[in-house]
Design a protein around this motif. Structure first.
Motif, short mmCIF file in Angstrom:
data_model
loop_
_atom_site.label_atom_id
_atom_site.label_comp_id
_atom_site.label_asym_id
_atom_site.label_seq_id
_atom_site.Cartn_x
_atom_site.Cartn_y
_atom_site.Cartn_z
N GLN A 274 38.53 28.38 48.18
CA GLN A 274 39.79 28.91 47.70
C GLN A 274 39.52 29.73 46.44
O GLN A 274 38.66 29.37 45.63
N ILE A 275 40.25 30.83 46.31
CA ILE A 275 40.16 31.63 45.10
C ILE A 275 41.46 31.45 44.30
O ILE A 275 42.48 31.01 44.86
N ALA A 276 41.42 31.79 43.02
CA ALA A 276 42.62 31.64 42.20
C ALA A 276 42.62 32.68 41.08
O ALA A 276 41.57 33.02 40.52
N PHE A 277 43.81 33.17 40.77
CA PHE A 277 44.01 34.04 39.62
C PHE A 277 44.60 33.18 38.50
O PHE A 277 45.67 32.59 38.64
N ARG A 278 43.86 33.10 37.36
CA ARG A 278 44.23 32.22 36.26
C ARG A 278 44.77 33.06 35.08
O ARG A 278 44.12 34.00 34.64
N TYR A 279 45.94 32.67 34.61
CA TYR A 279 46.58 33.36 33.49
C TYR A 279 46.68 32.40 32.31
O TYR A 279 47.16 31.27 32.45
N ILE A 280 46.21 32.83 31.14
CA ILE A 280 46.31 32.03 29.92
C ILE A 280 46.86 32.91 28.80
O ILE A 280 46.39 34.03 28.58
N SER A 281 47.86 32.42 28.11
CA SER A 281 48.41 33.15 26.95
C SER A 281 48.35 32.26 25.71
O SER A 281 48.25 31.03 25.81
N THR A 282 48.42 32.89 24.56
CA THR A 282 48.40 32.17 23.28
C THR A 282 49.50 32.77 22.39
O THR A 282 50.17 33.74 22.76
#
Length: 648
Positions: free
Chosen positions: A448-456
């Motif tokens: 499985q692939i995934a697009f990961r979003y992280i904000s600060t």
């Protein structure tokens, strides 16, 4: 999308004899014991195979009584479906006892005992190559009606051919199959087919404009060495034939492909669907991208599209995992749509953002693909389109990951491996760029692939993803559809069904035989079927795309089941209209947890949809739209059915 029987209903008023009744009598008068066939053929009807009788079609019939056998009597069909005996071929009932019947098409006067020689060399008229067989009529007494249920004993290939702007004219196209046997013996005693070693080219029947091709072929358990060859204007392209989910072509199955011709480089892909064994069932077989290039070439063997997600109506096969919700917000990833105010053109995509009330908020969300079957692949490639604005460090805020099937997503990404995204946009506009990623290092397992979003608090970019595609070579391939994993409190679209693009043969496909559902994981049936067919059909008009039609004055239903049930706050939305005056509550909505009250609301305008939103009881495992013959006097249409809920 189930099985439709091809029935030839024969009303036999005089078949088999003993004693004084003579089946070898050459007299042509008909008495009370003479045979008359009044036949009907149900199921999918096409011009490419024998699904409707034509005037002059010849059928062979064997009849065995307790004392004798009457072999290979010829009966001739009319356009209306009546089968009558050829001169000197009349069968009659026995005066005592019962009889068994075997029938086949096309008739042959040169049988070898009960062996019929079969050849698929000449495809000038594929319907005349087709082979139908019936052996279901047994222990029939004098005067008893005989129903002959015919089944297809060969296989059918149909190709819908198109082209891009580089090939405006494809007339003169030739398509052939090689590496397949063309001769066989069919045993009428037991219905078995034995292919002979007779490999030869089969020239498919291609229309004059090049847009369709068809052939009736011998069933085969292996496609080793089988190729399909396209020839146009002296250029040749070869494609190694494959069947997704199977090793060969099975008797009674119809395999439908879509071929796109071009002179540009392209990546070919084919996926095959199953088919009914009782009658030809029109199954989308997939795409064949034919690149003639600078004179031809061979399509890479076994290459397949495992994933092709455009997010047209929702997150599709992907799963949203919002791990850290931004303060003041309720999500990270969500489906979105944008319409240009000038051109009025719309685009759909997945969007992640944590810019709330004009402030950057810390968050984390994952967009996870369905399981990708890379177990037999040697090479695999991922492509996707994306754009972003704002943020401070794109390589940390917007990333791509891969893991073994079923690996949980966590804030520390345990079990996941980051893959570099080679191409990002400018970060100052929403102009999309395409990223191409080699996944060959991760083949050999389901992934499985995934697009990961992280904000600060320092940066909260807006990231948009679209057109995610994975192509792999090797045997097998495809996506493995897991049950959706609910997210507490997160609104989820459980399904959205727009009913595809139905095609009309002699009739629009009824609910029980239609195969073009947009949600292949769901089950669509009509529990109010009348006999062997449904009065609800899937059709379109010049102004309305695919929808379900509930005919006036008929009992019919559309039952949808197979969706996830571990959700609460279920909301059903659909569109409805009528062919005349009516009310939206004429079509009732039922579930296994109780009937649902549909508000009393007149149909405002004939054949123009109006929307209905209903609360569905928690725990419902099916939803059923029901039309009753006593109240449906206009005919109703249902489209764009969706169900949403909140995970428990």
């Amino acid at each position: 999308m189930r099985v439709s029987n091809l029935l030839i209903m024969g009303a036999l008023s005089a078949l088999v004899f003993t004693g004084c009744t003579n089946n070898d009598d050459n007299s042509e008068w008909l008495d009370s014991n003479s045979v008359t066939f009044n036949s009907r053929i149900d199921g999918l009807q096409t011009k490419a195979s024998k699904d409707v009788w034509s005037n002059g079609d010849e059928v062979g019939i064997f009849m065995t009584t307790q004392t004798a056998e009457f072999a290979n009597k010829k009966y001739v069909a009319s356009d209306g479906g009546t089968l009558t005996a050829a001169p000197g071929q009349t069968l009659r009932y026995p005066e005592e006892g019962t009889a068994n019947f075997i029938a086949y098409y096309p008739y042959s006067a040169s049988l070898n005992g009960k062996t019929l020689a079969v050849s698929v060399d000449n495809q000038a008229d594929p319907a005349k190559v087709d082979l139908l067989y019936s052996d279901n009529a047994k222990a029939i007494a004098a005067g008893e009606a005989v129903d002959l249920a015919f089944k297809h004993k060969l296989s059918q290939i149909v190709i819908a051919v198109g082209s891009d702007e580089t090939l405006p004219d494809i007339s003169g196209l030739k398509i052939s199959l090689s590496g397949m046997n063309t001769q066989a013996d069919f045993n009428l005693a037991d219905g078995t087919l034995a292919a002979k070693e007779s490999k030869a080219n089969i020239e498919m029947n291609v229309s004059a404009d090049g847009t369709t091709a068809e052939a009736i072929i011998l069933p085969t358990t292996t496609l080793d060495g089988v190729k399909m060859t396209f020839v146009l204007d002296g250029k040749t392209f070869e494609w190694p034939v494959s069947v997704n989910g199977g090793a060969g072509f099975e008797a009674g199955y119809k395999y439908t492909y879509t071929a796109t011709l071009s002179t540009e480089n392209g990546k070919p892909a084919v996926t095959m669907g199953g088919a009914s064994i009782e009658s030809w069932t029109d199954q989308p077989g997939g795409d064949i991208n034919v690149d003639f290039g600078e004179g031809g070439g061979e399509q890479p063997e076994g290459e397949k599209v495992l994933l092709d997600e455009k997010f047209d109506t929702n997150e599709g096969a992907f799963a949203i995992k919002n791990l850290v919700i931004p303060v003041g917000g309720n999500r990270v990833w969500a489906w979105a749509e944008y319409t240009d105010k000038v051109t009025q053109e719309s685009e759909q995509f997945m969007k992640a953002s944590a810019f709330i009330n004009k402030e950057n908020k810390p968050s984390e969300g994952w967009l996870v693909s369905p399981v990708l079957n890379l177990s037999a692949a040697k090479k695999a490639t991922l492509t996707f389109s994306h754009a972003h604005k704002y943020g401070v460090d794109k390589a940390k805020e917007m990333t791509l990951w891969i893991a073994d099937e079923g690996t949980e997503v966590t804030t520390d990404a345990t079990g996941w491996t980051q893959i570099e995204i080679p191409t990002y946009g400018t970060g100052t506009d929403y102009n999309y760029v395409t990223a191409t990623v080699d996944l060959s290092a991760y083949t050999g397992k389901n992934k499985q692939i995934a697009f990961r979003y992280i904000s600060t608090a320092d940066g909260a970019p807006t990231w948009q993803i679209d057109e995610v595609k994975v192509v792999a070579d090797g045997e097998g391939g495809g996506t493995v559809e897991p049950e959706p994993e609910p997210e507490p409190g997160e609104g989820t679209v459980l399904f959205s069904e727009g009913f595809g693009t139905p095609q009309k043969g002699n009739h629009w496909p009824s609910v029980d035989v239609y195969k073009g559902w947009e949600n292949a994981n769901l089950v669509f049936t009509d529990p109010l079927m009348s006999g062997s067919y449904s009065n609800a059909s899937v059709r379109s008009t010049s102004t309305l795309d695919g929808h379900v039609w509930f005919a006036a004055g008929k009992n019919s239903a559309l039952k949808i089941e197979g969706f996830a049930t571990d959700y609460t706050g279920l909301k059903l939305e659909y569109e409805i209209t009528a062919n005349g005056a009516g009310n939206q509550n004429i079509i009732k909505v039922l579930t296994d947890k109780g009937d649902v009250d549909v508000p009393d609301m007149p149909i405002v305008e004939q054949n123009k949809y109006q929307s209905v939103t209903l609360a569905i009881p928690d725990g419902a495992s099916y939803i059923q739209f029901t039309s009753e013959e006593s109240t449906n006097t206009s005919g109703y249409r249902i489209d764009n059915v969706s169900l949403t809920g909140i995970a428990k």
